[in-house]
Design an enzyme around this catalytic site. Structure first.
Site, PDB file in Angstrom:
ATOM      1  CG  ASP A 110      -5.983   8.027   6.763  1.00  0.00           C
ATOM      2  OD1 ASP A 110      -5.858   8.319   7.955  1.00  0.00           O
ATOM      3  OD2 ASP A 110      -6.581   8.772   5.962  1.00  0.00           O
TER       4      ASP A 110
ATOM      5  NE  ARG B 130      -2.804   8.617  -9.012  1.00  0.00           N
ATOM      6  CZ  ARG B 130      -3.455   8.116  -7.977  1.00  0.00           C
ATOM      7  NH1 ARG B 130      -2.798   7.685  -6.931  1.00  0.00           N
ATOM      8  NH2 ARG B 130      -4.775   8.048  -7.969  1.00  0.00           N
TER       9      ARG B 130
ATOM     10  CD  GLU C  24      -3.129   0.724   0.418  1.00  0.00           C
ATOM     11  OE1 GLU C  24      -2.594   1.463  -0.440  1.00  0.00           O
ATOM     12  OE2 GLU C  24      -4.320   0.796   0.710  1.00  0.00           O
ATOM     13  CG  ASP C  25      -1.059   4.782  -1.304  1.00  0.00           C
ATOM     14  OD1 ASP C  25      -1.726   4.034  -0.544  1.00  0.00           O
ATOM     15  OD2 ASP C  25      -1.598   5.639  -2.025  1.00  0.00           O
TER      16      ASP C  25
ATOM     17  CG  ASP D  79      -4.836  10.728  -5.862  1.00  0.00           C
ATOM     18  OD1 ASP D  79      -4.800   9.823  -5.005  1.00  0.00           O
ATOM     19  OD2 ASP D  79      -5.904  11.228  -6.286  1.00  0.00           O
TER      20      ASP D  79
END
Ligand code: IMP
Length: 179
Positions: free
Chosen positions: A106, A169, A102-103, A163
């Site tokens: 959260d 990005r 995953e980026d 993004d």
């Protein structure tokens, strides 16, 4: 260094040199943890595409790479709590060692949703590798989260795959929103 993305201003938070170094460390850890096995790395699109690309280049063990697409933000700067499944994995993961990439984690809701969905397909194991983690925003514990690049404050960030309104990005480092 400040930059404009759509209607918001961002400033550099994590330079690319630091990301590169940390990605190398994580790749080393994955290479030794999975030595003798052939894991399947599953990049979660769109945000993880650069992270996966940099990571696999430095992994020394044989590894399969594939992608799935989920969306949970819909262009704003805070979670909508709605997860949209855009496209699913195309391979059979039964008995396989899965590394979800995953980026950012959260609230943790997206990862929780995906892990529960994949467990039913009986993989041998699932671990999560996330470039970023916002510990103060976490609403669930994710025991599968084994590799984290950087812990950041509860702030909105873009760059290196992440993004805002589909823009930003391509920024080389991680940039945080200026209040
Ligand atoms: P979670 O379900 O709340 O953990 O959110 C995970 C997803 O929300 C990530 O995969 C990102 O797509 C998006 N997201 C969370 N925080 C940010 C941010 O600061 N910038 C950009 N996207 C984010």
């Amino acid at each position: 260094m400040k930059t404009q993305v759509a209607d918001l201003t961002f400033e550099l938070s994590i330079p690319y040199a630091s990301i590169e170094k940390r990605v190398g460390e994580i790749a080393g850890q994955i290479s030794s943890d999975y030595s003798g096995r052939i894991p399947v790395m599953v990049g979660i699109l769109s945000g993880s595409f650069l992270f996966v690309a940099d990571l696999v280049k430095q992994i020394e063990t044989p590894i399969e790479v594939t992608f799935a697409k989920l969306a949970s933000y819909y262009g704003g700067t805070s979670t909508t709590r709605k997860i949209r499944d855009d496209f699913d994995l195309t391979i059979d993961i039964k008995g396989r060692d899965i590394i979800l990439v995953e980026d950012i984690v959260d609230t943790g809701n997206t990862m929780h949703y995906l892990i529960e969905k994949l467990k039913v397909r009986e993989p041998a194991s699932i671990t999560v590798c996330s470039l970023l983690l916002k510990p103060d925003a976490l609403e669930r514990t994710i025991p599968e989260l084994k590799y984290t690049g950087f812990e950041i404050a509860n702030e909105f960030v873009v760059g290196y795959g992440l993004d805002y309104k589909e823009l930003g990005r391509n920024l080389k480092g991680i940039f945080k929103k200026v209040e």
